[in-house]
Design a protein around this motif. Structure first.
Motif, short mmCIF file in Angstrom:
data_model
loop_
_atom_site.label_atom_id
_atom_site.label_comp_id
_atom_site.label_asym_id
_atom_site.label_seq_id
_atom_site.Cartn_x
_atom_site.Cartn_y
_atom_site.Cartn_z
N ASP A 66 0.60 -1.29 0.01
CA ASP A 66 0.08 -0.03 0.06
C ASP A 66 0.75 1.25 -0.02
OD1 ASP A 66 -2.11 -1.40 -0.21
OD2 ASP A 66 -2.42 -1.41 2.11
N GLU A 67 2.13 1.14 0.52
CA GLU A 67 2.94 2.32 0.53
C GLU A 67 3.88 2.45 -0.80
OE1 GLU A 67 5.11 1.58 4.04
OE2 GLU A 67 3.17 1.76 5.12
N GLY A 68 3.68 1.64 -1.65
CA GLY A 68 4.39 1.64 -2.79
C GLY A 68 5.96 0.91 -2.99
N ASN A 69 5.97 0.19 -1.76
CA ASN A 69 7.27 -0.72 -1.71
C ASN A 69 7.17 -1.90 -2.43
OD1 ASN A 69 8.51 1.39 -0.18
ND2 ASN A 69 7.04 0.79 1.71
N LYS A 70 8.29 -2.15 -3.36
CA LYS A 70 8.01 -3.46 -4.08
C LYS A 70 8.23 -4.78 -3.00
CE LYS A 70 10.73 -6.16 -7.50
NZ LYS A 70 11.91 -6.35 -8.13
N LEU A 71 7.23 -5.61 -3.24
CA LEU A 71 7.39 -6.80 -2.25
C LEU A 71 8.34 -7.91 -2.87
CD1 LEU A 71 3.55 -7.20 -1.45
CD2 LEU A 71 5.26 -6.24 -0.05
N LYS A 72 9.04 -8.25 -2.18
CA LYS A 72 10.10 -9.21 -2.48
C LYS A 72 9.39 -10.77 -2.28
CE LYS A 72 13.50 -5.82 -1.35
NZ LYS A 72 14.48 -5.52 -0.21
N ASN A 73 10.05 -11.66 -3.15
CA ASN A 73 9.71 -12.97 -2.90
C ASN A 73 10.34 -13.41 -1.91
OD1 ASN A 73 11.96 -13.93 -4.01
ND2 ASN A 73 11.55 -13.69 -6.02
N LYS A 74 10.11 -14.74 -1.43
CA LYS A 74 10.81 -15.24 -0.34
C LYS A 74 12.32 -15.61 -0.51
CE LYS A 74 6.57 -17.73 1.32
NZ LYS A 74 5.97 -18.86 1.69
N ASP A 75 12.66 -15.95 -1.80
CA ASP A 75 13.86 -16.14 -1.92
C ASP A 75 14.85 -14.90 -1.93
OD1 ASP A 75 13.46 -18.88 -2.73
OD2 ASP A 75 13.30 -18.47 -4.67
N GLU A 76 14.26 -13.80 -2.56
CA GLU A 76 14.83 -12.43 -2.21
C GLU A 76 15.07 -12.12 -0.78
OE1 GLU A 76 13.87 -9.00 -4.93
OE2 GLU A 76 12.63 -10.68 -5.70
N ASN A 77 14.18 -12.21 0.14
CA ASN A 77 14.17 -12.04 1.55
C ASN A 77 15.10 -12.96 2.04
OD1 ASN A 77 12.27 -10.21 1.48
ND2 ASN A 77 10.54 -11.35 2.04
N TYR A 78 15.27 -14.29 1.88
CA TYR A 78 16.22 -15.20 2.34
C TYR A 78 17.62 -14.78 2.03
CZ TYR A 78 18.33 -19.59 3.04
OH TYR A 78 19.43 -20.60 3.59
N GLU A 79 17.87 -14.31 0.69
CA GLU A 79 19.26 -14.06 0.53
C GLU A 79 19.56 -12.67 1.35
OE1 GLU A 79 21.48 -15.60 -1.52
OE2 GLU A 79 19.61 -17.29 -1.68
N GLU A 80 18.72 -11.87 1.25
CA GLU A 80 18.91 -10.55 2.34
C GLU A 80 19.57 -10.89 3.67
OE1 GLU A 80 16.14 -7.33 1.71
OE2 GLU A 80 16.55 -7.22 -0.48
N LEU A 81 18.78 -11.76 4.09
CA LEU A 81 18.72 -12.24 5.53
C LEU A 81 20.21 -12.91 5.58
CD1 LEU A 81 15.13 -13.52 6.62
CD2 LEU A 81 16.54 -11.41 7.40
N LEU A 83 22.74 -12.40 3.70
CA LEU A 83 23.88 -11.30 3.73
C LEU A 83 23.97 -10.51 5.08
CD1 LEU A 83 23.31 -10.00 -0.08
CD2 LEU A 83 25.17 -11.32 0.97
N GLU A 84 22.69 -10.23 5.59
CA GLU A 84 22.83 -9.71 6.99
C GLU A 84 23.18 -10.48 8.05
OE1 GLU A 84 19.33 -7.61 9.37
OE2 GLU A 84 19.24 -7.61 7.17
N ILE A 85 23.09 -11.82 7.87
CA ILE A 85 23.64 -12.95 8.80
C ILE A 85 25.10 -13.01 8.78
CG2 ILE A 85 23.85 -15.17 9.61
CD1 ILE A 85 20.77 -15.34 9.27
N VAL A 86 25.77 -12.86 7.51
CA VAL A 86 27.11 -13.03 7.37
C VAL A 86 27.67 -11.92 7.59
CG1 VAL A 86 28.87 -12.92 5.46
CG2 VAL A 86 26.98 -14.44 5.48
N LYS A 87 26.94 -10.52 7.47
CA LYS A 87 27.60 -9.18 7.96
C LYS A 87 27.67 -9.09 9.41
CE LYS A 87 26.41 -6.49 4.23
NZ LYS A 87 25.32 -5.49 3.42
N LEU A 88 26.51 -9.57 10.20
CA LEU A 88 26.70 -9.66 11.79
C LEU A 88 27.74 -10.51 12.13
CD1 LEU A 88 22.73 -9.44 12.18
CD2 LEU A 88 24.40 -7.62 12.85
N ARG A 89 27.88 -11.88 11.41
CA ARG A 89 28.85 -12.78 12.14
C ARG A 89 30.38 -12.07 11.96
NH1 ARG A 89 26.45 -18.10 9.21
NH2 ARG A 89 25.14 -18.73 10.98
N GLU A 90 30.70 -11.41 10.84
CA GLU A 90 31.76 -10.54 10.80
C GLU A 90 32.03 -9.55 11.95
OE1 GLU A 90 31.57 -9.24 6.75
OE2 GLU A 90 31.95 -11.04 5.99
#
Length: 190
Positions: A66-81, A83-90
């Motif tokens: 509703d706010e105009g933000n593109k919804l991501k599919n589960k695979d995109e969210n998973y990949e982003e997560l 990457l975020e986990i890898v960064k947090l681990r570092e």
């Protein structure tokens, strides 16, 4: 809700105007108005747009919230997560290394301090005075006179006199100021 924003960007990139779609593609002005307003169009129309532009449907339309933000599919969210986990681990790993370095420095400083204290204790000489009680009495002083001058209790002075406790170098210097003590009566303890 569906948005034709990818299609509008594609048109701008290829320098195509909406009017050209009506003329070249045979689309109605109603269809092009719906595209501009992000209103629904028929699947056949969407199929014709993909064929005309030579692109997949993702380059024509995208699903947005509703706010105009593109919804991501589960695979995109998973990949982003991931990457975020890898960064947090570092970050965590770097913090753990930093903490370990600090701990090592603290332990090294503690060890140096303990070693220094131990060396000072080893180096600190202890003394006893032979016949201290007789020397004190011959000087006309009481145990309380000695204890007051040295800042200790009378019972502590009594322990010195009986040889149950030894003088530090500092204490020896204080008592030597109070009493005349022959050098042969001062015994350095090992």
């Amino acid at each position: 809700m569906l948005s034709f924003e990818p299609f509008r960007r594609l048109l701008a990139y290829r320098n195509i105007k909406i009017v050209d779609l009506i003329i070249e593609g045979g689309f109605s002005s109603t269809t092009t108005a719906k595209i501009n307003k992000d209103e629904p169009i028929q699947f056949e129309t969407l199929d014709r747009l993909c064929a005309l532009m030579g692109v997949p449907v993702e380059d024509i339309v995208v699903f947005v919230d509703d706010e105009g933000n593109k919804l991501k599919n589960k695979d995109e969210n998973y990949e982003e997560l991931k990457l975020e986990i890898v960064k947090l681990r570092e970050v965590i790993s770097a913090q753990e290394r930093e903490n370990q370095e600090l701990l090592n420095k603290i332990n090294a400083a503690k060890h140096r301090r303990e070693e220094k204290e131990q060396n000072e204790t080893v180096k600190q000489k202890k003394y006893t005075i032979k016949n201290l009680k007789q020397i004190r009495k011959s000087s006309g002083l009481k145990q309380s006179d000695i204890s007051d001058s040295m800042g200790i209790t009378s019972s502590y002075v009594s322990m010195f006199e009986r040889g149950q406790h030894y003088f530090s170098e500092k204490q020896l210097n204080i008592i030597k100021e109070l009493l005349t003590i022959p050098d042969e009566n001062i015994i350095e303890m090992v």
